[in-house]
Design an enzyme around this catalytic site. Structure first.
Site, PDB file in Angstrom:
ATOM      1  N   HIS A   1       0.861  -1.193   0.000  1.00 17.32           N
ATOM      2  CA  HIS A   1       0.000   0.000   0.000  1.00 17.32           C
ATOM      3  C   HIS A   1       0.892   1.237   0.000  1.00 17.32           C
ATOM      4  CE1 HIS A   1      -3.228   2.795   1.049  1.00 17.32           C
ATOM      5  NE2 HIS A   1      -4.037   1.848   0.605  1.00 17.32           N
TER       6      HIS A   1
ATOM      7  N   ASP B   1      -7.829  -5.400  -0.549  1.00 20.66           N
ATOM      8  CA  ASP B   1      -8.258  -6.307  -1.623  1.00 20.66           C
ATOM      9  C   ASP B   1      -7.938  -7.759  -1.353  1.00 20.66           C
ATOM     10  OD1 ASP B   1      -7.441  -3.641  -3.746  1.00 20.66           O
ATOM     11  OD2 ASP B   1      -9.448  -4.438  -3.419  1.00 20.66           O
TER      12      ASP B   1
HETATM   13  C1  SDX Z   1      -6.219  -0.145  -3.160  1.00 16.67           C
HETATM   14  O1  SDX Z   1      -4.441   4.341  -2.186  1.00 16.67           O
HETATM   15  C2  SDX Z   1      -5.397   3.742  -1.623  1.00 16.67           C
HETATM   16  O2  SDX Z   1      -5.832   4.127  -0.550  1.00 16.67           O
HETATM   17  C3  SDX Z   1      -5.954   2.562  -2.382  1.00 16.67           C
HETATM   18  C4  SDX Z   1      -6.988   1.714  -1.649  1.00 16.67           C
HETATM   19  C5  SDX Z   1      -8.285   2.481  -1.416  1.00 16.67           C
HETATM   20  O3  SDX Z   1      -9.050   2.103  -0.518  1.00 16.67           O
HETATM   21  O4  SDX Z   1      -8.576   3.390  -2.242  1.00 16.67           O
HETATM   22  O5  SDX Z   1      -6.470   1.301  -0.398  1.00 16.67           O
HETATM   23  C6  SDX Z   1      -7.367   0.485  -2.454  1.00 16.67           C
HETATM   24  O6  SDX Z   1      -5.955   0.198  -4.287  1.00 16.67           O
HETATM   25  C7  SDX Z   1      -5.340  -1.119  -2.445  1.00 16.67           C
HETATM   26  C8  SDX Z   1      -4.110  -1.582  -3.297  1.00 16.67           C
HETATM   27  C9  SDX Z   1      -4.550  -2.684  -4.268  1.00 16.67           C
HETATM   28  N1  SDX Z   1      -3.423  -2.990  -5.195  1.00 16.67           N
HETATM   29  C10 SDX Z   1      -2.759  -4.161  -5.116  1.00 16.67           C
HETATM   30  O7  SDX Z   1      -2.965  -5.036  -4.282  1.00 16.67           O
HETATM   31  C11 SDX Z   1      -1.703  -4.331  -6.216  1.00 16.67           C
HETATM   32  C12 SDX Z   1      -0.394  -4.821  -5.601  1.00 16.67           C
HETATM   33  N2  SDX Z   1       0.202  -3.729  -4.814  1.00 16.67           N
HETATM   34  C13 SDX Z   1       1.246  -2.961  -5.401  1.00 16.67           C
HETATM   35  O8  SDX Z   1       1.112  -2.727  -6.778  1.00 16.67           O
HETATM   36  C14 SDX Z   1       1.630  -1.742  -4.564  1.00 16.67           C
HETATM   37  O9  SDX Z   1       1.769  -2.166  -3.277  1.00 16.67           O
HETATM   38  C15 SDX Z   1       0.748  -0.498  -4.593  1.00 16.67           C
HETATM   39  C16 SDX Z   1       0.471  -0.033  -5.968  1.00 16.67           C
HETATM   40  C17 SDX Z   1      -0.538  -0.750  -3.879  1.00 16.67           C
HETATM   41  C18 SDX Z   1       1.503   0.617  -3.863  1.00 16.67           C
HETATM   42  O10 SDX Z   1       2.694   0.743  -4.536  1.00 16.67           O
HETATM   43  P1  SDX Z   1       3.671   2.014  -4.389  1.00 16.67           P
HETATM   44  O11 SDX Z   1       3.342   2.755  -3.150  1.00 16.67           O
HETATM   45  O12 SDX Z   1       3.664   2.759  -5.676  1.00 16.67           O
HETATM   46  O13 SDX Z   1       5.082   1.338  -4.137  1.00 16.67           O
HETATM   47  P2  SDX Z   1       6.001   0.672  -5.238  1.00 16.67           P
HETATM   48  O14 SDX Z   1       5.191  -0.042  -6.289  1.00 16.67           O
HETATM   49  O15 SDX Z   1       6.969   1.707  -5.677  1.00 16.67           O
HETATM   50  O16 SDX Z   1       6.755  -0.473  -4.385  1.00 16.67           O
HETATM   51  C19 SDX Z   1       7.728  -0.115  -3.389  1.00 16.67           C
HETATM   52  C20 SDX Z   1       8.545  -1.377  -3.154  1.00 16.67           C
HETATM   53  C21 SDX Z   1       9.065  -1.983  -4.465  1.00 16.67           C
HETATM   54  O17 SDX Z   1      10.256  -2.719  -4.166  1.00 16.67           O
HETATM   55  P3  SDX Z   1      11.697  -2.049  -4.521  1.00 16.67           P
HETATM   56  O18 SDX Z   1      11.669  -1.747  -6.016  1.00 16.67           O
HETATM   57  O19 SDX Z   1      11.764  -0.804  -3.664  1.00 16.67           O
HETATM   58  O20 SDX Z   1      12.666  -3.128  -4.147  1.00 16.67           O
HETATM   59  O21 SDX Z   1       7.697  -2.385  -2.561  1.00 16.67           O
HETATM   60  C22 SDX Z   1       7.577  -3.480  -3.477  1.00 16.67           C
HETATM   61  C23 SDX Z   1       7.992  -2.957  -4.843  1.00 16.67           C
HETATM   62  O22 SDX Z   1       8.465  -4.012  -5.667  1.00 16.67           O
HETATM   63  N3  SDX Z   1       6.167  -3.857  -3.509  1.00 16.67           N
HETATM   64  C24 SDX Z   1       5.737  -5.099  -3.719  1.00 16.67           C
HETATM   65  C25 SDX Z   1       4.331  -5.024  -3.680  1.00 16.67           C
HETATM   66  N4  SDX Z   1       3.961  -3.762  -3.448  1.00 16.67           N
HETATM   67  C26 SDX Z   1       5.107  -3.048  -3.353  1.00 16.67           C
HETATM   68  N5  SDX Z   1       6.401  -6.262  -3.965  1.00 16.67           N
HETATM   69  C27 SDX Z   1       5.645  -7.365  -4.138  1.00 16.67           C
HETATM   70  N6  SDX Z   1       4.256  -7.371  -4.111  1.00 16.67           N
HETATM   71  C28 SDX Z   1       3.599  -6.220  -3.876  1.00 16.67           C
HETATM   72  N7  SDX Z   1       2.246  -6.237  -3.833  1.00 16.67           N
END
Ligand code: SDX
Length: 379
Positions: free
Chosen positions: A261, A315
């Site tokens: 998140h 989710d």
């Molecule tokens: C919702 O914003 C909200 O409030 C949204 C929500 C709402 O109620 O409106 O809460 C609802 O959208 C929940 C999120 C649902 N999405 C997912 O489940 C998709 C999987 N999650 C990721 O795509 C990610 O966690 C996000 C998009 C939710 C947040 O990503 P960020 O803040 O943009 O962070 P990032 O993608 O830059 O990741 C930072 C690090 C990375 O590693 P490094 O490159 O630093 O080594 O964390 C890792 C990422 O690879 N990472 C994950 C991960 N999420 C982040 N690694 C593996 N699996 C994941 N799910």
């Protein structure tokens, strides 16, 4: 104006002042108008929560009663919209249909001049009531079934399940869905709320703005994750297969749906609440093996990525709840949209009070100025 530093994804950049909801990402706290989500999930209803988000206070019994009556009267869909839903391709994704349908609803409704409080409230009632009818009516049509007329006496959750299935829902099913709608109603400046506010900031009408929110919510990084979580759990298939699947994701640095998140660095409080709803449903309807797969996946992912702040988000368990209620997987995100319409409209109302067009800057990384090259002289 001095060049500001680039902030990818505007992470942590305040885009507006808001009094609607509050998150403490490190402590795993979510409040709607100061009330903890855990209390609202147990004590409140979607209608009461929608009122709270918009008005800022919990409604009195009289206010809630008249609000529920008004909502019940706004569920019928205009016939051009019903025809459009009927004629949609059977394999169209329900979120694409919902986005088109909200635009069509706006085309059928009276214009909503920016700043017109009465017209805005009319749109608020209309959208809260018609969005569930749109989702359910489309589902009936794509199954080759006739649409079910709404029942103005039922709750939003109850009427949605009636229009979706043709049967009056059990009390437990209605209560569980109602609770899920409360949990998904608002979440500060998430991508879809920001998208809706950007559109409304141009003084477009609320229907066009909610279309923007629906479009943003459909993406797998946002609301679209819930249907993909279930697909992942189903493809893993068993508790024994979780470890190998997860190791493969880690090795390929894949984003595991339902985890992580932008704001929470701990387990999303809504994930805890949805997990409890799932368990309640299992007590009533029997458990489901996929829940054990989910528990094992949570343990493996958090063991590996928990220190990076990667934990289950809203989710992760929602799809298990909806699936247990017999809701098709590609309708999970439309249900998220049904709930978030309450938050989106509360944010648009806030935007209307002190509107400023959203027009951020950029860091230009393109080529320097150069003279035009006639086509005959190009490479
Ligand atoms: C919702 O914003 C909200 O409030 C949204 C929500 C709402 O109620 O409106 O809460 C609802 O959208 C929940 C999120 C649902 N999405 C997912 O489940 C998709 C999987 N999650 C990721 O795509 C990610 O966690 C996000 C998009 C939710 C947040 O990503 P960020 O803040 O943009 O962070 P990032 O993608 O830059 O990741 C930072 C690090 C990375 O590693 P490094 O490159 O630093 O080594 O964390 C890792 C990422 O690879 N990472 C994950 C991960 N999420 C982040 N690694 C593996 N699996 C994941 N799910």
């Amino acid at each position: 104006m001095a060049q500001k530093e680039l902030v990818p994804g505007l992470a942590g950049v305040p885009a507006a002042e808001s009094a609607i909801s509050y998150i403490d990402g490190a402590a795993g706290i979510l409040q709607y108008r100061g009330y903890r989500i855990e209390e609202l999930a147990v004590e409140s209803t979607f209608e009461e929560t929608a009122w709270l988000l918009m008005e800022g206070e919990l409604p009195t019994a009289a206010q809630l009663e008249s609000f529920r009556k008004e909502l019940g009267q706004h569920r019928e869909l205009p016939s051009p919209l019903v025809s459009m839903l009927h004629d949609m391709p059977k394999d169209a994704h329900p979120m694409a249909v919902l986005q088109a349908a909200v635009a069509a609803l706006g085309a059928c409704e009276p214009r909503v001049p920016f700043g017109d409080e009465a017209a805005f409230r009319g749109a608020w009632l209309r959208l809260l009531s018609a969005v569930p009818s749109i989702v359910a009516t489309h589902e009936r049509f794509r199954r080759g079934q006739d649409p079910i007329s709404p029942d103005p006496t039922l709750s939003t959750a109850g009427n949605f399940l009636l229009q979706l299935t043709g049967d009056r829902p059990s009390k437990i099913a209605e209560r569980i869905l109602d609770c899920a709608l409360v949990l998904h109603a608002d979440h500060t400046m998430n991508a879809s709320t920001f998208a809706a506010r950007v559109v409304y900031g141009t003084q477009a009408d609320p229907y066009a703005s909610i279309c923007g929110g629906v479009g943003a919510l459909s993406g797998p990084l946002h609301g679209g994750a819930n249907e993909r979580v279930l697909a992942s759990l189903q493809s893993i298939g068993s508790v024994e297969a979780v470890d190998a699947w997860a190791q493969d994701q880690f090795a390929n640095k894949g984003k595991i749906m339902g985890f992580g998140h932008r704001v929470y660095s701990v387990k999303d409080p809504r994930s805890h609440a949805l997990q409890s709803l799932a368990v309640k449903l299992f007590d009533e309807l029997g458990s489901t093996p996929i829940y054990d797969v989910a528990l094992k996946l949570e343990q493996v992912v958090v063991d590996r990525l928990g220190d990076k702040g990667i934990h289950p988000n809203v989710d992760f368990f929602s799809g298990i709840v909806y699936s247990k209620l017999g809701i098709p997987t590609d309708q999970f995100t439309p249900i998220f949209a049904i709930a978030r319409t309450a938050g989106w409209m509360a944010h648009l109302h806030e935007q209307m009070q002190d509107n400023k067009l959203y027009r951020p800057g950029q860091v230009y990384v393109g080529v320097a100025e150069r003279p035009y090259v006639p086509i005959g002289e190009r490479g």
